[in-house]
Design an enzyme around this catalytic site. Structure first.
Site, PDB file in Angstrom:
ATOM      1  N   GLU A  21       0.829  -1.217   0.000  1.00 44.34           N
ATOM      2  CA  GLU A  21       0.000   0.000   0.000  1.00 44.34           C
ATOM      3  C   GLU A  21       0.853   1.251   0.000  1.00 44.34           C
ATOM      4  OE1 GLU A  21      -3.057   0.171  -1.176  1.00 44.34           O
ATOM      5  OE2 GLU A  21      -3.770  -1.108   0.447  1.00 44.34           O
ATOM      6  N   ASP A  24       2.988   2.105  -4.909  1.00 45.32           N
ATOM      7  CA  ASP A  24       2.972   2.043  -6.391  1.00 45.32           C
ATOM      8  C   ASP A  24       3.637   3.274  -7.002  1.00 45.32           C
ATOM      9  OD1 ASP A  24       0.761   3.695  -5.726  1.00 45.32           O
ATOM     10  OD2 ASP A  24      -0.539   2.859  -7.290  1.00 45.32           O
ATOM     11  N   GLY A 109     -16.685   5.438  -3.088  1.00 43.41           N
ATOM     12  CA  GLY A 109     -15.979   5.881  -1.888  1.00 43.41           C
ATOM     13  C   GLY A 109     -15.584   4.746  -0.955  1.00 43.41           C
ATOM     14  N   GLY A 111     -12.964   2.702  -1.442  1.00 37.57           N
ATOM     15  CA  GLY A 111     -11.555   2.316  -1.547  1.00 37.57           C
ATOM     16  C   GLY A 111     -11.378   1.061  -2.379  1.00 37.57           C
ATOM     17  N   SER A 113     -11.852   1.157  -5.679  1.00 42.65           N
ATOM     18  CA  SER A 113     -11.560   1.664  -7.022  1.00 42.65           C
ATOM     19  C   SER A 113     -12.739   1.695  -7.980  1.00 42.65           C
ATOM     20  CB  SER A 113     -10.431   0.856  -7.662  1.00 42.65           C
ATOM     21  OG  SER A 113      -9.269   1.065  -6.977  1.00 42.65           O
ATOM     22  N   SER A 115     -13.716   4.396  -9.244  1.00 35.49           N
ATOM     23  CA  SER A 115     -13.342   5.351 -10.293  1.00 35.49           C
ATOM     24  C   SER A 115     -12.490   4.680 -11.363  1.00 35.49           C
ATOM     25  CB  SER A 115     -12.652   6.583  -9.705  1.00 35.49           C
ATOM     26  OG  SER A 115     -11.490   6.222  -9.014  1.00 35.49           O
ATOM     27  N   GLU A 147      -7.710  10.087 -14.126  1.00 39.84           N
ATOM     28  CA  GLU A 147      -7.854  10.236 -12.668  1.00 39.84           C
ATOM     29  C   GLU A 147      -7.004  11.415 -12.183  1.00 39.84           C
ATOM     30  OE1 GLU A 147      -9.640   7.939 -10.643  1.00 39.84           O
ATOM     31  OE2 GLU A 147      -9.163   9.088  -8.843  1.00 39.84           O
ATOM     32  N   ASP A 159      -4.499   0.833  -9.377  1.00 44.65           N
ATOM     33  CA  ASP A 159      -5.943   0.608  -9.487  1.00 44.65           C
ATOM     34  C   ASP A 159      -6.361   0.363 -10.930  1.00 44.65           C
ATOM     35  OD1 ASP A 159      -5.663   1.307  -6.894  1.00 44.65           O
ATOM     36  OD2 ASP A 159      -6.802   3.169  -7.013  1.00 44.65           O
TER      37      ASP A 159
HETATM   38  C1  GLA Z   1      -5.134   4.752  -4.301  1.00 40.05           C
HETATM   39  C2  GLA Z   1      -4.357   5.082  -5.583  1.00 40.05           C
HETATM   40  C3  GLA Z   1      -3.341   3.989  -5.918  1.00 40.05           C
HETATM   41  C4  GLA Z   1      -2.476   3.639  -4.707  1.00 40.05           C
HETATM   42  C5  GLA Z   1      -3.336   3.409  -3.470  1.00 40.05           C
HETATM   43  C6  GLA Z   1      -2.507   3.211  -2.229  1.00 40.05           C
HETATM   44  O1  GLA Z   1      -5.970   3.649  -4.488  1.00 40.05           O
HETATM   45  O2  GLA Z   1      -5.231   5.254  -6.672  1.00 40.05           O
HETATM   46  O3  GLA Z   1      -2.552   4.375  -7.014  1.00 40.05           O
HETATM   47  O4  GLA Z   1      -1.510   4.611  -4.486  1.00 40.05           O
HETATM   48  O5  GLA Z   1      -4.233   4.483  -3.233  1.00 40.05           O
HETATM   49  O6  GLA Z   1      -1.766   2.036  -2.320  1.00 40.05           O
END
Ligand code: GLA
Length: 373
Positions: A21, A24, A109, A111, A113, A115, A147, A159
């Site tokens: 986490e 990236d 919202g 977490g 993804s 989006s 994004e 993501d």
């Molecule tokens: C979000 C971002 C990713 C990554 C995570 C944390 O999801 O879109 O690129 O940085 O947070 O790991």
């Protein structure tokens, strides 16, 4: 809306990140997996120079003029689609008039993804109606750009890559520096993943995310005055120990998270391949602690949720997943005790925070899928 009136059914997945986490954008390796929670786009060409957007969950419809895509940044609904279309067009691809009907099962919202799923599926739908071949990695990169430029989140590639290139039943070991990806079969034996939403409303997530990213860049810059490295992920733990004294306190904490998390990913791959699920669980717990203490992106609710899970006897590990500041946790739980686990976590979490946690039933799934209707 009648599905039969459309020509294509195009989907892209939401994702859960197992471990790795906030690394990236530091050139690290991450281990996400695509989910069966996804955004589906029903698509057909309409012979105009407009993109008409409709949604299963909204009464509104939005029309985008293909010649003015850059003007839709502030739309409440449709800005991700406009940004995605713009980035695809700017990259020299054909964008034609079409009707796109959206059906998103990734909770917003959360977490997970939503989006990225919207961006990746929109670009794939545009390529499909225009009769263009597409490379999923290229789609992911353009979606990431959308994004960044339209949603204002200076995100990494995890993501969008997972949303585009995920594989059913597999975790992805994605090297974010080279974009090489190994697929690792997920076999958890007597365990299952449980994904839980803390349901805390998000706020200022974009600015906090961008601030963390900027801090890692600052830390790198400082270290580069003494070390020949291109990204934080290249530092070994030993190198970092030697040179971290030169960093101010906060930057040292941020970099400590990144470098230790990269090490945890390395060990997690071994654990996953060897079926050592309890070891994988311990790494999840350590990851959460590092995100709490050093990267400071968890918050009271995610901590309460992860710690409630970690305290249950059937759970071998739990941590926040995604960007943080709200959203979901991922826990590894003995399958036969999952219901009991959920009751315990929901109850404990509610007593501590007043929020009602939500649990998702979802499988590890493919990224992009395209079907002719
Ligand atoms: C979000 C971002 C990713 C990554 C995570 C944390 O999801 O879109 O690129 O940085 O947070 O790991």
């Amino acid at each position: 809306m009648n599905i039969k009136d459309y020509e294509y059914k195009v989907s892209a997945a939401g994702r859960v990140n197992i471990i790795g986490e906030h690394v990236d954008y530091c050139g690290g390796k991450v281990m996400p997996a695509a989910l069966s929670l996804k955004n589906t786009v029903y698509a057909r060409p309409n012979g105009t120079d407009k993109i008409n957007l409709t949604w299963t969950t909204l009464p509104d419809s939005v029309t985008l003029d293909i010649g003015k895509l850059e003007s839709y940044k502030d739309l409440k609904y449709g800005n991700y689609q406009a940004g995605s279309a713009l980035m695809w067009k700017r990259a020299g691809h054909k964008v034609i008039g079409c009707d796109l009907h959206m059906d998103c099962t990734v909770p917003f919202g959360s977490g997970l993804s939503s989006s990225a799923a919207i961006e990746v599926s929109t670009i794939t739908a545009l390529a499909t109606v225009a009769g263009e071949e597409f490379d999923p990695v290229d789609v992911a990169l353009k979606a990431q750009q959308a994004e960044r430029e339209f949603a204002g989140v200076n995100c990494g590639i995890m993501d969008q890559y997972a949303s585009a290139c995920g594989k059913k039943g597999h975790a992805m070991l994605l090297d974010c520096k080279t974009l090489e990806c190994d697929y690792i079969p997920i076999s958890l034996g007597e365990y299952s993943f449980v994904i839980t939403n803390c349901k805390k409303p998000h706020n200022l997530v974009e600015s906090k995310y961008n601030e963390r990213r900027a801090q890692t860049e600052e830390a790198l810059k400082a270290l580069q005055s003494r070390l020949d490295v291109k990204c934080l992920a290249e530092l070994t733990l030993a190198q970092f120990k030697k040179y971290s004294v030169m960093l101010p306190h906060v930057l040292k904490k941020r970099a400590t998270h990144v470098i230790s998390e990269c090490e945890r990913v390395r060990v997690a791959v071994q654990a996953m391949k060897a079926g050592k699920i309890e070891m994988l669980g311990k790494l999840l717990n350590a990851s959460h602690l590092s995100l709490k203490e050093d990267f400071e992106v968890t918050g009271k609710e995610l901590d309460a949720l992860a710690f409630a899970a970690q305290n249950h006897y059937a759970c071998v590990g739990s941590r926040m997943t995604g960007g943080g500041f709200g959203g979901c946790t991922i826990s590894i739980v003995k399958t036969k005790h999952v219901e009991e686990f959920k009751n315990y976590v929901a109850d404990t979490y509610y007593k501590q925070t007043g929020y009602t946690a939500e649990f998702y039933t979802t499988d590890i799934s493919d990224g992009i899928t395209v079907e002719k209707i």
